[in-house]
Motif scaffolding. Structure first.
Motif, PDB file in Angstrom:
ATOM      1  N   GLY A 112      -0.243  -7.735   1.246  1.00 13.32           N
ATOM      2  CA  GLY A 112      -1.133  -8.391   0.315  1.00 13.32           C
ATOM      3  C   GLY A 112      -2.578  -8.164   0.706  1.00 13.32           C
ATOM      4  N   VAL A 113      -3.488  -8.607  -0.156  1.00 15.67           N
ATOM      5  CA  VAL A 113      -4.911  -8.407   0.105  1.00 15.67           C
ATOM      6  C   VAL A 113      -5.319  -9.129   1.388  1.00 15.67           C
ATOM      7  CG1 VAL A 113      -7.235  -8.740  -0.801  1.00 15.67           C
ATOM      8  CG2 VAL A 113      -5.369  -8.136  -2.352  1.00 15.67           C
ATOM      9  N   GLY A 114      -4.889 -10.370   1.541  1.00 19.59           N
ATOM     10  CA  GLY A 114      -5.243 -11.121   2.736  1.00 19.59           C
ATOM     11  C   GLY A 114      -4.704 -10.488   3.997  1.00 19.59           C
ATOM     12  N   GLU A 115      -3.509  -9.914   3.936  1.00  8.96           N
ATOM     13  CA  GLU A 115      -2.935  -9.276   5.121  1.00  8.96           C
ATOM     14  C   GLU A 115      -3.692  -8.003   5.486  1.00  8.96           C
ATOM     15  OE1 GLU A 115       1.735 -10.641   4.741  1.00  8.96           O
ATOM     16  OE2 GLU A 115       0.968  -9.007   3.500  1.00  8.96           O
ATOM     17  N   ILE A 323      -9.680  -4.118  -4.099  1.00 16.33           N
ATOM     18  CA  ILE A 323      -9.690  -4.402  -2.664  1.00 16.33           C
ATOM     19  C   ILE A 323     -10.929  -3.799  -2.010  1.00 16.33           C
ATOM     20  CG2 ILE A 323      -8.462  -3.996  -0.500  1.00 16.33           C
ATOM     21  CD1 ILE A 323      -5.862  -4.114  -2.064  1.00 16.33           C
ATOM     22  N   GLN A 324     -11.297  -2.584  -2.416  1.00 17.44           N
ATOM     23  CA  GLN A 324     -12.491  -1.954  -1.850  1.00 17.44           C
ATOM     24  C   GLN A 324     -13.750  -2.737  -2.227  1.00 17.44           C
ATOM     25  OE1 GLN A 324     -12.590   0.413   0.307  1.00 17.44           O
ATOM     26  NE2 GLN A 324     -11.177   2.082  -0.099  1.00 17.44           N
ATOM     27  N   LEU A 325     -13.841  -3.196  -3.465  1.00 19.13           N
ATOM     28  CA  LEU A 325     -15.004  -3.983  -3.877  1.00 19.13           C
ATOM     29  C   LEU A 325     -15.079  -5.294  -3.103  1.00 19.13           C
ATOM     30  CD1 LEU A 325     -15.134  -3.485  -7.758  1.00 19.13           C
ATOM     31  CD2 LEU A 325     -16.606  -2.462  -6.018  1.00 19.13           C
ATOM     32  N   LEU A 326     -13.937  -5.947  -2.909  1.00 22.28           N
ATOM     33  CA  LEU A 326     -13.924  -7.178  -2.114  1.00 22.28           C
ATOM     34  C   LEU A 326     -14.387  -6.903  -0.694  1.00 22.28           C
ATOM     35  CD1 LEU A 326     -13.199 -10.156  -1.731  1.00 22.28           C
ATOM     36  CD2 LEU A 326     -10.838  -9.444  -1.264  1.00 22.28           C
ATOM     37  N   LEU A 394      -5.582   0.755   6.367  1.00 28.09           N
ATOM     38  CA  LEU A 394      -4.426  -0.077   6.037  1.00 28.09           C
ATOM     39  C   LEU A 394      -4.025   0.065   4.578  1.00 28.09           C
ATOM     40  CD1 LEU A 394      -5.214  -3.299   8.092  1.00 28.09           C
ATOM     41  CD2 LEU A 394      -3.596  -1.472   8.629  1.00 28.09           C
ATOM     42  N   LEU A 395      -5.000   0.325   3.686  1.00 26.94           N
ATOM     43  CA  LEU A 395      -4.653   0.631   2.299  1.00 26.94           C
ATOM     44  C   LEU A 395      -3.809   1.897   2.218  1.00 26.94           C
ATOM     45  CD1 LEU A 395      -7.749  -0.100   0.022  1.00 26.94           C
ATOM     46  CD2 LEU A 395      -5.415  -0.904  -0.306  1.00 26.94           C
ATOM     47  N   TYR A 396      -4.187   2.896   2.992  1.00 27.65           N
ATOM     48  CA  TYR A 396      -3.415   4.143   3.034  1.00 27.65           C
ATOM     49  C   TYR A 396      -1.985   3.865   3.502  1.00 27.65           C
ATOM     50  CZ  TYR A 396      -1.615   8.296   5.428  1.00 27.65           C
ATOM     51  OH  TYR A 396      -0.816   9.298   5.893  1.00 27.65           O
ATOM     52  N   MET A 397      -1.832   3.085   4.579  1.00 22.94           N
ATOM     53  CA  MET A 397      -0.497   2.785   5.078  1.00 22.94           C
ATOM     54  C   MET A 397       0.280   1.930   4.086  1.00 22.94           C
ATOM     55  SD  MET A 397      -1.312   2.053   9.098  1.00 22.94           S
ATOM     56  CE  MET A 397      -2.309   3.220  10.039  1.00 22.94           C
ATOM     57  N   ASP A 398      -0.395   0.999   3.435  1.00 25.28           N
ATOM     58  CA  ASP A 398       0.273   0.146   2.455  1.00 25.28           C
ATOM     59  C   ASP A 398       0.806   0.968   1.286  1.00 25.28           C
ATOM     60  OD1 ASP A 398       0.944  -2.401   1.092  1.00 25.28           O
ATOM     61  OD2 ASP A 398      -0.676  -1.806  -0.250  1.00 25.28           O
TER      62      ASP A 398
END
Length: 436
Positions: A112-115, A323-326, A394-398
């Protein structure tokens, strides 16, 4: 068939009416005895491969990976232990899935985003020496370049162009001042973007170790990353050329009209072109945002890494953009909090006031002012580079976990040889639930 993520319909019974047998045959159901329901033998309509009392596991020979339903038997009554085959326990609601394995900073399942944000911060806490060391080196080099560009080529960068009259010459002069300011801001922003991408490439090596729960030093990260650094520089050059070319092509018609003498019309057309070029540049930036970690971790070439990023982003563009904007909002807040006291000190030592700067009447930017601002930027970059790099890695791994079950490979690399943790979403290669 149900296509809901993380859910699959259990196996169906041989008959839609499990209580109905062959009415022409004698009843062979054994009479109930004094044993408890959990110890009694199952009715003949049920599968002989039943789980033990109080548990629920797939029968022998029936695979059950990735949290999919594994019920291979039918029947409509409760199994021993008070459960319906493949369904919820008595009382309603599905039983909670067991927690995923977590050898390092993230659980091995879709994140998730928080993780993702927590994993980036956990990497900074667990490996702060190599992370801060690499970030400081990159920040010092980048901010030195930004300070020199601002002080030498654009000494009035950041000042507000003043339109004091309505004559054509004054309008053209104001537009030229605005263009010069935008050019200076664009160059410095481009240097910052390149520094961020370069930091992402180097810090990805540390994040990959942190995911496995392994220690890492700055020297080890450098040795792992060094063979790929020439390709990373090539990726930076190609991405810079691509984004710059897109914006220039979109703003070129407006510039041509300004050059032939129609400044207002050219400025309007150039503004529209700048908006269109900016939107296209953002689309390309998100599309290729996972290229640095793909290049570093998969040992890809430049073009192969860009194609790899485009493949992983496809179908999840809006999610990755959000996610990148956040992440950039958080980075901006941190940088703002660091820069506030530094900027106030810079104004005091430089002998100018903030009101003069805002109104456009301040003198040319002094080196004292620029140096102090650069020092504040170095401090903020040392804190924000790990966050931005960690989120991208982590986005890449997700994305690979969601599409390619990378979590199994990570578990084996971490030494979890018997890893078979159910995850809340099915892993179908090449399929995702987010829209583009």
């Amino acid at each position: 068939m149900n296509n809901s993520p993380g859910w699959a319909s259990p196996g169906s019974a041989p008959s839609d009416e499990p209580d109905r047998g062959d009415r022409d045959q004698p009843d062979t159901t054994p009479a109930p005895d004094d044993r408890t329901g959990e110890e009694a033998a199952p009715p003949p309509q049920w599968s002989k491969q039943q789980p033990p009392a109080g548990t629920w596991s797939p029968p022998a020979g029936v695979p059950g990976p990735r949290g999919r339903a594994t019920a291979g038997h039918g029947g409509g009554g409760p199994v021993p232990g008070g459960q319906v085959p493949g369904g919820p326990p008595w009382g309603g609601g599905w039983a909670p899935l067991p927690p995923a394995a977590k050898p390092g900073v993230i659980p091995l399942r879709p994140l998730g985003v928080g993780e993702i944000l927590d994993g980036a911060l956990s990497t900074l806490r667990a490996h702060w020496r190599p992370v801060v060391g690499i970030s400081l080196v990159i920040a010092v080099v980048a901010q030195t370049a930004i300070t020199l560009v601002t002080g030498l080529w654009f000494p009035e960068n950041g000042r507000t162009p003043v339109l004091s009259g309505e004559s054509t010459e004054e309008v053209i002069r104001a537009f030229r001042d605005l263009g010069k300011t935008l050019l200076g801001s664009g160059i410095t922003s481009l240097i910052g973007l390149l520094a961020t991408i370069f930091a992402t490439g180097l810090l990805t090596m540390i994040v990959s170790r942190a995911v496995l729960g392994r220690p890492v030093t700055a020297g080890e990260a450098w040795r792992d990353a060094r063979p790929q650094l020439p390709r990373l520089c090539g990726l930076l050059f190609l991405l810079t050329l691509l984004l710059t070319a897109v914006i220039l092509v979109c703003t070129l018609p407006g510039g041509i009209i300004v050059a032939v003498g129609s400044a207002p019309a050219g400025f309007a057309l150039g503004s529209l072109g700048l908006l269109a070029g900016g939107a296209l540049a953002v689309w390309l930036w998100v599309r290729f945002s996972l290229a640095p970690p793909a290049l570093m971790l998969e040992k890809q070439g430049v073009l192969a890494a860009m194609r790899r990023s485009a493949k992983l982003v496809r179908g999840s563009w809006w999610r990755i953009l959000g996610i990148q904007l956040l992440m950039y909002v958080i980075v901006g807040v941190v940088a703002f909090l660091v820069q506030i006291p530094v900027t106030l000190i810079a104004f005091i030592l430089d002998g100018d006031t903030l009101l003069n700067w805002v109104s456009g009447t301040a003198e040319a930017t002094g080196w004292t002012f620029l140096t102090l601002l650069g020092l504040g930027a170095v401090i903020s970059s040392a804190l924000t580079f790990p966050l931005s790099a960690g989120v991208t890695a982590l986005l890449y791994m997700d994305q690979r976990i969601r599409r390619e079950s990378l979590d199994i490979e990570l578990a084996h690399a971490a030494g979890l040889t018997d890893y078979d943790t159910p995850s809340p979403t099915p892993h179908v290669p090449g399929q995702t639930t987010e829209g583009n």
